[in-house]
Design a protein around this motif. Sequence first.
Motif, PDB file in Angstrom:
ATOM      1  N   ALA A   6      40.894  50.912  45.623  1.00 23.26           N
ATOM      2  CA  ALA A   6      41.113  49.661  46.528  1.00 23.26           C
ATOM      3  C   ALA A   6      42.445  49.352  46.527  1.00 23.26           C
ATOM      4  CB  ALA A   6      40.310  48.422  45.930  1.00 23.26           C
ATOM      5  N   GLU A  48      33.242  50.458  38.418  1.00 25.30           N
ATOM      6  CA  GLU A  48      33.849  49.612  38.928  1.00 25.30           C
ATOM      7  C   GLU A  48      35.316  49.572  39.052  1.00 25.30           C
ATOM      8  OE1 GLU A  48      33.337  45.163  41.011  1.00 25.30           O
ATOM      9  OE2 GLU A  48      32.258  47.132  40.780  1.00 25.30           O
ATOM     10  N   THR A  66      34.754  41.672  44.366  1.00 25.28           N
ATOM     11  CA  THR A  66      34.389  42.958  44.701  1.00 25.28           C
ATOM     12  C   THR A  66      35.171  43.838  45.191  1.00 25.28           C
ATOM     13  OG1 THR A  66      33.482  42.663  47.053  1.00 25.28           O
ATOM     14  CG2 THR A  66      32.032  41.840  45.249  1.00 25.28           C
ATOM     15  N   PRO A  67      35.156  45.144  44.932  1.00 21.82           N
ATOM     16  CA  PRO A  67      36.108  46.256  45.501  1.00 21.82           C
ATOM     17  C   PRO A  67      36.260  46.142  47.024  1.00 21.82           C
ATOM     18  CG  PRO A  67      34.769  47.188  43.838  1.00 21.82           C
ATOM     19  CD  PRO A  67      33.974  45.670  44.134  1.00 21.82           C
ATOM     20  N   GLU A  68      35.266  45.452  47.794  1.00 24.34           N
ATOM     21  CA  GLU A  68      35.464  45.305  49.000  1.00 24.34           C
ATOM     22  C   GLU A  68      36.198  44.246  49.386  1.00 24.34           C
ATOM     23  OE1 GLU A  68      32.275  47.872  48.020  1.00 24.34           O
ATOM     24  OE2 GLU A  68      32.594  45.917  47.483  1.00 24.34           O
ATOM     25  N   ASP A  69      36.144  43.047  48.507  1.00 27.03           N
ATOM     26  CA  ASP A  69      37.206  42.082  48.576  1.00 27.03           C
ATOM     27  C   ASP A  69      38.631  42.266  48.452  1.00 27.03           C
ATOM     28  OD1 ASP A  69      34.991  40.114  48.959  1.00 27.03           O
ATOM     29  OD2 ASP A  69      34.623  39.828  47.021  1.00 27.03           O
ATOM     30  N   HIS A  70      38.823  43.146  47.240  1.00 26.80           N
ATOM     31  CA  HIS A  70      40.151  43.455  46.901  1.00 26.80           C
ATOM     32  C   HIS A  70      40.663  44.405  47.701  1.00 26.80           C
ATOM     33  CE1 HIS A  70      40.170  40.930  43.279  1.00 26.80           C
ATOM     34  NE2 HIS A  70      39.014  41.640  42.811  1.00 26.80           N
ATOM     35  N   ALA A  71      39.908  45.426  48.365  1.00 27.02           N
ATOM     36  CA  ALA A  71      40.704  46.053  49.506  1.00 27.02           C
ATOM     37  C   ALA A  71      41.157  45.438  50.627  1.00 27.02           C
ATOM     38  CB  ALA A  71      39.530  47.113  49.907  1.00 27.02           C
ATOM     39  N   ARG A  72      40.346  44.402  50.956  1.00 28.83           N
ATOM     40  CA  ARG A  72      41.083  43.556  52.199  1.00 28.83           C
ATOM     41  C   ARG A  72      42.336  42.658  51.677  1.00 28.83           C
ATOM     42  NH1 ARG A  72      35.407  42.636  52.853  1.00 28.83           N
ATOM     43  NH2 ARG A  72      35.279  40.803  51.623  1.00 28.83           N
ATOM     44  N   ALA A 106      36.550  51.824  41.531  1.00 31.00           N
ATOM     45  CA  ALA A 106      36.636  51.447  42.772  1.00 31.00           C
ATOM     46  C   ALA A 106      37.715  50.428  43.070  1.00 31.00           C
ATOM     47  CB  ALA A 106      34.945  50.796  43.161  1.00 31.00           C
ATOM     48  N   LEU A 107      37.984  49.724  42.057  1.00 29.93           N
ATOM     49  CA  LEU A 107      39.254  48.629  42.228  1.00 29.93           C
ATOM     50  C   LEU A 107      40.337  49.357  42.187  1.00 29.93           C
ATOM     51  CD1 LEU A 107      38.025  46.111  39.710  1.00 29.93           C
ATOM     52  CD2 LEU A 107      38.053  45.909  42.209  1.00 29.93           C
TER      53      LEU A 107
END
Length: 307
Positions: free
Chosen positions: A274, A267, A214-220, A270-271
């Motif tokens: 990120a 999506e 997810t975008p949240e996964d990739h932000a980390r 968002a990526l």
Amino acid sequence: MSASLARLTAGGFSIGIEAPLDNDWTHAGEQARQQDGRLPGEPDLQRHAGLAQLADRLGFRALWVRDVPMYDPSFGDAAQVFEVFSYLGYLAGITKDILLGTAAVVLPIREPLLTLKSAATLQRLSGNRLVLGVASGDRPVEYPLFGRDFAERGSNFREQVALLRDGAQSGLPPGLDVLPRMAAPLPLMAAGLAQQSPAWIGARMDGSLAYPGTPEDHARRVAAWRAVAGDKPYATFIHLDLSEGADEPMQRWRFGFRGGRDALVEELAALRAAGVDHVGLHFRRNRRALDETFHEIAADVLPLFHA
């Protein structure tokens, strides 16, 4: 940064395609597979050449292929079937602009000098369109078949990266060489960590090929990558089923989602926010005809992201 990686990230963000060019993971695709007598996970490649040329003409930035030397029914995935360097050499001959990426060559089970020669050949013949994704591999059954030790794949990976970096110059007897010589170092992107530390990968690789998320996964993940690698490229993939209704809401699944064009744009945006530099779209779950899907994305999505 190499010319091919500079093209991959030109404009700050880009969109590509991951082979095989078949939607065989759908209900209709599975029925066709059974009728044709293909193995589970073996795609129908009758249209792969025409679809690769279409992706090239429509402006997708890269076409990625995987390296799956042996078909293993426990994995149920033959990838794009063809040997990776042979296939990319063929694709280089029938396309003009699209970058050609490996996601990723399993270095520890390959003969290092031949890997170097194959990659250098492909880079020369394609007009510097190769992006060489590399990995340590994750299928233990393959290693003894190639006379390799699965437990030593991490150290073997490091040795092969060193050889690719210096064109084998430090290890060859006087007077010997590997041709064609490279005008510039091969662009190396690591799939995952390849049994190495993040600091090692960040210092020695030119980019990261990250697993879908997810975008949240990739932000980390991007934050961790930037901490060890600076602004080197970060790429990932989406398993996409693009619905006909542009406003159909997103239904997430592992590695991707089903949804309409609006959901895809959201999506991708968002990526990009990120910190992701490139996204390869994977269509084996896509229920619509791939040429129709490619045209829609090229007309209504690529212009929003490709400068």
